[in-house]
Motif scaffolding. Structure first.
Motif, PDB file in Angstrom:
ATOM      1  N   VAL A  45       0.835  -1.206   0.000  1.00 31.68           N
ATOM      2  CA  VAL A  45       0.000   0.000   0.000  1.00 31.68           C
ATOM      3  C   VAL A  45       0.867   1.253   0.000  1.00 31.68           C
ATOM      4  N   LEU A  46       1.883   1.258   0.856  1.00 32.28           N
ATOM      5  CA  LEU A  46       2.773   2.416   0.950  1.00 32.28           C
ATOM      6  C   LEU A  46       3.503   2.669  -0.374  1.00 32.28           C
ATOM      7  N   PHE A  47       4.075   1.621  -0.940  1.00 28.92           N
ATOM      8  CA  PHE A  47       4.817   1.795  -2.192  1.00 28.92           C
ATOM      9  C   PHE A  47       3.903   2.189  -3.346  1.00 28.92           C
ATOM     10  N   SER A  48       2.687   1.653  -3.369  1.00 33.83           N
ATOM     11  CA  SER A  48       1.778   2.004  -4.459  1.00 33.83           C
ATOM     12  C   SER A  48       1.345   3.458  -4.368  1.00 33.83           C
ATOM     13  N   PHE A  49       1.221   3.975  -3.141  1.00 30.63           N
ATOM     14  CA  PHE A  49       0.868   5.385  -2.973  1.00 30.63           C
ATOM     15  C   PHE A  49       1.967   6.287  -3.530  1.00 30.63           C
ATOM     16  N   TYR A  50       3.210   6.007  -3.137  1.00 31.10           N
ATOM     17  CA  TYR A  50       4.311   6.857  -3.619  1.00 31.10           C
ATOM     18  C   TYR A  50       4.572   6.662  -5.108  1.00 31.10           C
ATOM     19  N   TYR A  51       4.354   5.476  -5.605  1.00 34.19           N
ATOM     20  CA  TYR A  51       4.475   5.246  -7.041  1.00 34.19           C
ATOM     21  C   TYR A  51       3.409   6.046  -7.789  1.00 34.19           C
ATOM     22  N   SER A  52       2.208   6.083  -7.228  1.00 39.02           N
ATOM     23  CA  SER A  52       1.115   6.843  -7.839  1.00 39.02           C
ATOM     24  C   SER A  52       1.430   8.338  -7.856  1.00 39.02           C
ATOM     25  N   LYS A  53       1.986   8.855  -6.751  1.00 37.66           N
ATOM     26  CA  LYS A  53       2.371  10.267  -6.704  1.00 37.66           C
ATOM     27  C   LYS A  53       3.440  10.572  -7.748  1.00 37.66           C
ATOM     28  N   TRP A  54       4.385   9.647  -7.905  1.00 40.62           N
ATOM     29  CA  TRP A  54       5.507   9.856  -8.821  1.00 40.62           C
ATOM     30  C   TRP A  54       5.048   9.847 -10.277  1.00 40.62           C
ATOM     31  N   THR A  55       4.151   8.914 -10.611  1.00 32.68           N
ATOM     32  CA  THR A  55       3.707   8.769 -11.998  1.00 32.68           C
ATOM     33  C   THR A  55       2.503   9.633 -12.328  1.00 32.68           C
ATOM     34  N   GLY A  56       1.759  10.047 -11.285  1.00 28.14           N
ATOM     35  CA  GLY A  56       0.525  10.790 -11.521  1.00 28.14           C
ATOM     36  C   GLY A  56      -0.625   9.914 -11.959  1.00 28.14           C
ATOM     37  N   LYS A  57      -0.437   8.601 -11.868  1.00 31.59           N
ATOM     38  CA  LYS A  57      -1.481   7.647 -12.238  1.00 31.59           C
ATOM     39  C   LYS A  57      -1.773   6.744 -11.044  1.00 31.59           C
ATOM     40  N   PRO A  58      -3.026   6.686 -10.595  1.00 25.13           N
ATOM     41  CA  PRO A  58      -3.342   5.896  -9.405  1.00 25.13           C
ATOM     42  C   PRO A  58      -3.115   4.406  -9.614  1.00 25.13           C
ATOM     43  N   THR A  59      -2.328   3.833  -8.723  1.00 23.46           N
ATOM     44  CA  THR A  59      -2.033   2.403  -8.731  1.00 23.46           C
ATOM     45  C   THR A  59      -2.254   1.876  -7.326  1.00 23.46           C
ATOM     46  N   GLN A  60      -2.901   0.743  -7.199  1.00 24.44           N
ATOM     47  CA  GLN A  60      -3.175   0.179  -5.881  1.00 24.44           C
ATOM     48  C   GLN A  60      -2.782  -1.301  -5.880  1.00 24.44           C
ATOM     49  N   TRP A  61      -1.736  -1.620  -5.122  1.00 23.27           N
ATOM     50  CA  TRP A  61      -1.230  -2.992  -5.077  1.00 23.27           C
ATOM     51  C   TRP A  61      -1.696  -3.761  -3.843  1.00 23.27           C
ATOM     52  N   GLY A  62      -2.271  -3.081  -2.883  1.00 23.95           N
ATOM     53  CA  GLY A  62      -2.685  -3.777  -1.671  1.00 23.95           C
ATOM     54  C   GLY A  62      -4.143  -3.520  -1.355  1.00 23.95           C
ATOM     55  N   VAL A  63      -4.524  -3.882  -0.151  1.00 22.87           N
ATOM     56  CA  VAL A  63      -5.873  -3.634   0.361  1.00 22.87           C
ATOM     57  C   VAL A  63      -5.740  -2.795   1.627  1.00 22.87           C
ATOM     58  N   PRO A  64      -6.827  -2.221   2.157  1.00 21.98           N
ATOM     59  CA  PRO A  64      -6.682  -1.278   3.269  1.00 21.98           C
ATOM     60  C   PRO A  64      -5.965  -1.849   4.489  1.00 21.98           C
ATOM     61  N   ILE A  65      -5.158  -0.989   5.085  1.00 22.27           N
ATOM     62  CA  ILE A  65      -4.532  -1.304   6.362  1.00 22.27           C
ATOM     63  C   ILE A  65      -5.540  -1.064   7.487  1.00 22.27           C
ATOM     64  N   SER A  66      -6.379  -0.061   7.276  1.00 24.16           N
ATOM     65  CA  SER A  66      -7.334   0.383   8.295  1.00 24.16           C
ATOM     66  C   SER A  66      -8.712   0.565   7.675  1.00 24.16           C
ATOM     67  N   VAL A  67      -9.741   0.136   8.404  1.00 21.67           N
ATOM     68  CA  VAL A  67     -11.122   0.299   7.953  1.00 21.67           C
ATOM     69  C   VAL A  67     -11.966   0.801   9.116  1.00 21.67           C
ATOM     70  N   SER A  68     -12.851   1.753   8.825  1.00 23.60           N
ATOM     71  CA  SER A  68     -13.812   2.233   9.823  1.00 23.60           C
ATOM     72  C   SER A  68     -15.190   1.666   9.527  1.00 23.60           C
ATOM     73  N   PHE A  69     -15.791   1.025  10.518  1.00 24.05           N
ATOM     74  CA  PHE A  69     -17.175   0.564  10.433  1.00 24.05           C
ATOM     75  C   PHE A  69     -18.061   1.522  11.209  1.00 24.05           C
ATOM     76  N   GLU A  70     -19.231   1.767  10.688  1.00 18.55           N
ATOM     77  CA  GLU A  70     -20.194   2.635  11.350  1.00 18.55           C
ATOM     78  C   GLU A  70     -21.209   1.778  12.119  1.00 18.55           C
ATOM     79  N   PRO A  71     -21.081   1.669  13.445  1.00 19.14           N
ATOM     80  CA  PRO A  71     -22.025   0.840  14.206  1.00 19.14           C
ATOM     81  C   PRO A  71     -23.463   1.349  14.140  1.00 19.14           C
ATOM     82  N   THR A  72     -23.612   2.676  14.082  1.00 19.85           N
ATOM     83  CA  THR A  72     -24.948   3.275  14.034  1.00 19.85           C
ATOM     84  C   THR A  72     -24.838   4.743  13.630  1.00 19.85           C
ATOM     85  N   THR A  73     -25.921   5.279  13.123  1.00 19.06           N
ATOM     86  CA  THR A  73     -25.990   6.718  12.861  1.00 19.06           C
ATOM     87  C   THR A  73     -26.640   7.461  14.026  1.00 19.06           C
ATOM     88  N   SER A  74     -27.165   6.723  15.006  1.00 15.16           N
ATOM     89  CA  SER A  74     -27.895   7.335  16.126  1.00 15.16           C
ATOM     90  C   SER A  74     -26.939   7.882  17.183  1.00 15.16           C
TER      91      SER A  74
END
Length: 356
Positions: free
Chosen positions: A41-70
């Motif tokens: 994920v880290l390398f794909s982010f910096y590669y994307s910045k360098w090339t200007g083209k979005p590339t994603q080689w991994g999956v999320p390190i962190s995810v937020s779940f919404e237990p409720t809107t209340s």
């Protein structure tokens, strides 16, 4: 060591030991597969910045779940508190949560039970924490602590929750309820004490309990007081967070603090405010994390509180299909063009110091 730096930064010397313990606990969740994914994920982010083209080689390190809107409170800068959602509202289903975690568990390091609403209002919340914790995922939540009576506090410690952020934006009832409208400071303090007590009685090092003090103009005079209160209660850390103000140019609720250290905005002599940092045309969040709403929508980040940028629906597609899909790639591409043209980015303080 990189992860320890993340967990220990922005903390006072008195709190550093607690942060290091929290960091070591986090490190124990790191498997070879999770570490490799994080590097991709880290390398794909910096590669994307360098090339200007979005590339994603991994999956999320962190995810937020919404237990409720209340939520039980009416905070003035929160869509949940203001009851201003235009999207559907409801509770995260336990079965759906488990199915999604099964898709992510091998690579996921950090799971946050928070987006909008008060997590403890979902009756299955602590069962979901236990399910993720049993799969070796670092779990965290943010709460207003009004539902931490003795039994709930005990169940919280038993659930395996790793980090608990307790919002406490004042040390007197008058100051506290100025922002946490409808809140009761005594309940917050009692709830925090209950969790600290059960950690001791159950000989548990977790959850790492943080008093989070959102610094706004009405409470900025109580910074030292909340440090003292944190010591008295026995929490692991006291943290000061800068506030995101939606209409920061006018600040209708008069919330931007006078002390610039605790503000995400610069104020001019005539009282106008502007973002401290310029918007850069890239964003790390679109590579390493995402937010899942209670009903399965995948949105870019926590700034999309009304889920206006829906990048996929987990009720219709797998997470991998969404993460590598056309909508995600198009959104990442738009970041490289001009973040100022994306509504949720216009008041984004990513890059500004959030923890003061």
């Amino acid at each position: 060591m990189y992860w320890l730096v993340i967990f220990a930064r922005n903390n006072s010397t008195l709190e550093l030991n607690g942060s290091i313990k929290d960091g070591l606990n986090f490190m124990r969740k790191v498997t070879l597969r999770r570490a490799w994914n994080a590097l991709k994920v880290l390398f794909s982010f910096y590669y994307s910045k360098w090339t200007g083209k979005p590339t994603q080689w991994g999956v999320p390190i962190s995810v937020s779940f919404e237990p409720t809107t209340s939520c039980n409170l009416r905070c003035p800068e929160c869509p949940s508190g203001l009851r201003e959602f235009t999207r559907p509202t409801g509770m995260l289903d336990n079965g759906f949560f488990r199915d999604t975690v099964e898709q992510l568990k091998n690579d996921l390091l950090y799971l946050i039970f928070y987006f909008q609403g008060e997590p403890y209002l979902n009756p299955d919340f602590l069962d979901m924490v236990r399910y993720a914790s049993d799969r070796g995922i670092y779990t965290a939540t943010s709460t207003n602590a009004h539902y931490l009576k003795d039994e709930n506090a005990k169940r919280t410690v038993e659930s395996g929750l790793d980090r608990m952020i307790i919002s406490i934006d004042g040390t007197t009832q008058e100051t506290y309820e100025n922002y946490r409208i409808g809140g009761n400071l005594e309940k917050v303090i009692e709830g925090a004490k209950n969790v600290v007590k059960w950690k001791k009685e159950l000989n548990s090092k977790t959850p790492h309990v943080i008093f989070q003090f959102l610094v706004v103009k009405p409470n900025e005079h109580q910074l030292e007081d909340v440090k003292k209160l944190g010591k008295e209660v026995g929490v692991d850390e006291v943290r000061f967070k800068t506030a995101q103000i939606y209409d920061y140019e006018n600040d209708p609720n008069n919330l931007i603090p006078d002390n610039p250290k605790y503000s995400r905005y610069n104020k001019t002599a005539d009282g106008q405010a502007s973002l401290k940092n310029p918007l850069l045309n890239h964003c790390w969040k679109l590579w390493h994390s995402c937010v899942l709403t209670w009903d399965g929508l995948v949105v870019p980040c926590c700034f999309d509180k009304d889920a206006t940028h829906q990048l996929g629906d987990l009720k219709q597609n797998s997470f991998d299909e969404i993460w590598q899909g056309e909508k995600y790639q198009d959104f990442r591409t738009s970041l490289f063009k001009s973040r100022s043209e994306i509504d949720i980015c216009a008041n984004c303080t990513e890059g500004t110091k959030v923890w003061a």
